[in-house]
Design a protein around this motif. Structure first.
Motif, mmCIF file in Angstrom:
data_model
loop_
_atom_site.group_PDB
_atom_site.id
_atom_site.type_symbol
_atom_site.label_atom_id
_atom_site.label_comp_id
_atom_site.label_asym_id
_atom_site.label_seq_id
_atom_site.Cartn_x
_atom_site.Cartn_y
_atom_site.Cartn_z
ATOM 1 N N SER A 126 48.589 28.454 25.338
ATOM 2 C CA SER A 126 48.830 27.659 26.540
ATOM 3 C C SER A 126 48.310 28.452 27.741
ATOM 4 O O SER A 126 48.609 29.648 27.863
ATOM 5 C CB SER A 126 50.327 27.385 26.681
ATOM 6 N N THR A 127 47.553 27.803 28.595
ATOM 7 C CA THR A 127 47.025 28.514 29.774
ATOM 8 C C THR A 127 48.178 28.928 30.700
ATOM 9 O O THR A 127 48.113 29.974 31.342
ATOM 10 C CB THR A 127 46.014 27.631 30.535
ATOM 11 N N GLN A 148 44.357 23.685 23.497
ATOM 12 C CA GLN A 148 45.576 24.513 23.467
ATOM 13 C C GLN A 148 46.332 24.198 22.173
ATOM 14 O O GLN A 148 46.423 23.039 21.764
ATOM 15 C CB GLN A 148 46.478 24.185 24.645
ATOM 16 N N ARG A 171 52.247 23.056 26.856
ATOM 17 C CA ARG A 171 53.629 22.730 27.225
ATOM 18 C C ARG A 171 53.679 21.744 28.383
ATOM 19 O O ARG A 171 52.877 21.815 29.306
ATOM 20 C CB ARG A 171 54.376 24.001 27.629
ATOM 21 N N GLY A 172 54.644 20.835 28.300
ATOM 22 C CA GLY A 172 54.913 19.920 29.402
ATOM 23 C C GLY A 172 56.278 20.223 29.988
ATOM 24 O O GLY A 172 56.914 21.220 29.633
ATOM 25 N N LYS A 173 56.715 19.348 30.886
ATOM 26 C CA LYS A 173 58.028 19.550 31.512
ATOM 27 C C LYS A 173 59.151 19.437 30.490
ATOM 28 O O LYS A 173 59.005 18.780 29.470
ATOM 29 C CB LYS A 173 58.234 18.496 32.602
ATOM 30 N N LYS A 233 50.380 7.563 31.161
ATOM 31 C CA LYS A 233 50.222 8.915 31.683
ATOM 32 C C LYS A 233 48.867 9.507 31.300
ATOM 33 O O LYS A 233 48.593 9.762 30.137
ATOM 34 C CB LYS A 233 51.372 9.773 31.132
ATOM 35 N N GLY A 284 49.340 15.507 33.536
ATOM 36 C CA GLY A 284 50.591 16.066 34.025
ATOM 37 C C GLY A 284 50.359 17.436 34.637
ATOM 38 O O GLY A 284 49.316 18.069 34.414
ATOM 39 N N VAL A 300 47.497 22.245 34.983
ATOM 40 C CA VAL A 300 47.065 20.845 35.037
ATOM 41 C C VAL A 300 46.485 20.454 33.684
ATOM 42 O O VAL A 300 45.654 21.172 33.131
ATOM 43 C CB VAL A 300 45.988 20.636 36.131
#
Ligand code: BTN
Length: 253
Positions: A24-25, A47, A51-53, A114, A117, A135
């Motif tokens: 993941s960056t 990736q 990861r998201g929120k 979506k 994100g 992003v």
């Protein structure tokens, strides 16, 4: 990704680290922010643990744009940076006639789904805070069908295309800096509101325990928080990004 092409378009203050594949960056910058200068950009073609929120997974197959920008700052920016980044992404996509909307605080919406994100994280050092602005945009990504059904869209999935990923990335980053350095909060918020999909909507507010409460979205405040009203009691409250999610009455929007 063509890094030479990217560097030609980027302001020289940025330093780019490119990976074909990374976990993941955002995670990379969280682990390495101390030894990297502000304005470092980490970009990856894929990736494996995007990861998201709220600890969600971010699908990151090849074809999408995934990058994180490191900003070191001595002032608190947690609330405004997600807003600035959403505005920067929306402004940049508009140049390609992709008219996306923003779902507070920072979901990028196209055709009610979506498209992208933003995940802003921070790490405290002694004299400054490191902000990691991640992003993810589904450009030419092939997404799993359950994700599309649920809430996601990719540009290629709806027959749209961005001419150059490198130009888009540099434009977003250049815009983040421009807005961050030159615009005051009230101008940022008023520009952001032009893209807002939520103002005036009735929706659910969802907390960490997945409890849902019906609310009406009244406005976005000058500090970037969301003003909501509980219809039963007419009580007005301001909520901050990271605390809650907003969900539509019949699904994502
Ligand atoms: C969300 O809407 O939940 C936020 C998604 C953020 C995804 C990007 S992709 C680049 C960066 N690295 C990550 O692991 N996440 C962010």
């Amino acid at each position: 990704m063509n890094i030479k092409h990217l560097n030609e378009n980027l302001n020289t203050k940025y330093k780019v680290l490119h990976f074909d594949t990374i976990d993941s960056t955002n995670t990379y910058l969280k682990e390495n922010h101390r030894k990297l200068p502000s304005n470092s950009i980490v970009v990856a073609d894929m990736q494996t643990l995007g990861r998201g929120k709220n600890n969600s997974q971010w699908f990151s197959p090849s074809g999408g744009l995934y990058f994180s920008l490191l900003l070191k700052s001595s002032s608190p920016n947690n609330t405004i940076l997600p807003i600035i980044t959403g505005l920067a992404v929306a402004n940049s996509l508009k140049k390609y006639s992709i008219n996306c909307l923003l779902k507070w605080p920072n979901d990028i919406i196209l055709e009610n789904k979506k498209l992208g994100g933003i995940l802003v994280e921070s790490k405290l050092s002694n004299e400054y805070e490191s902000y990691i602005v991640g992003v993810g945009l589904n450009l030419n990504s092939i997404l799993p069908s359950y994700a599309i059904k649920d809430k996601f869209v990719s540009l290629s999935g709806i027959g749209r295309k961005i001419p150059s990923k490198e130009v888009l990335l540099s434009d977003i980053v250049n815009q983040i800096s421009y807005i961050y350095e030159n615009m005051n909060y009230s101008d940022i918020i008023s520009d952001y509101k032009n893209y807002s999909i939520l103002i005036g909507k009735t929706a659910y507010i969802v907390n960490y325990e997945s409890d849902k409460t019906l609310i009406k979205v009244v406005d976005i405040n000058s500090d970037g928080s969301l003003k909501i009203e509980y219809p039963d009691s007419n009580i007005i409250k301001n909520i901050y990004s990271g605390e809650f999610s907003i969900r539509g009455l019949e699904g994502y929007i």
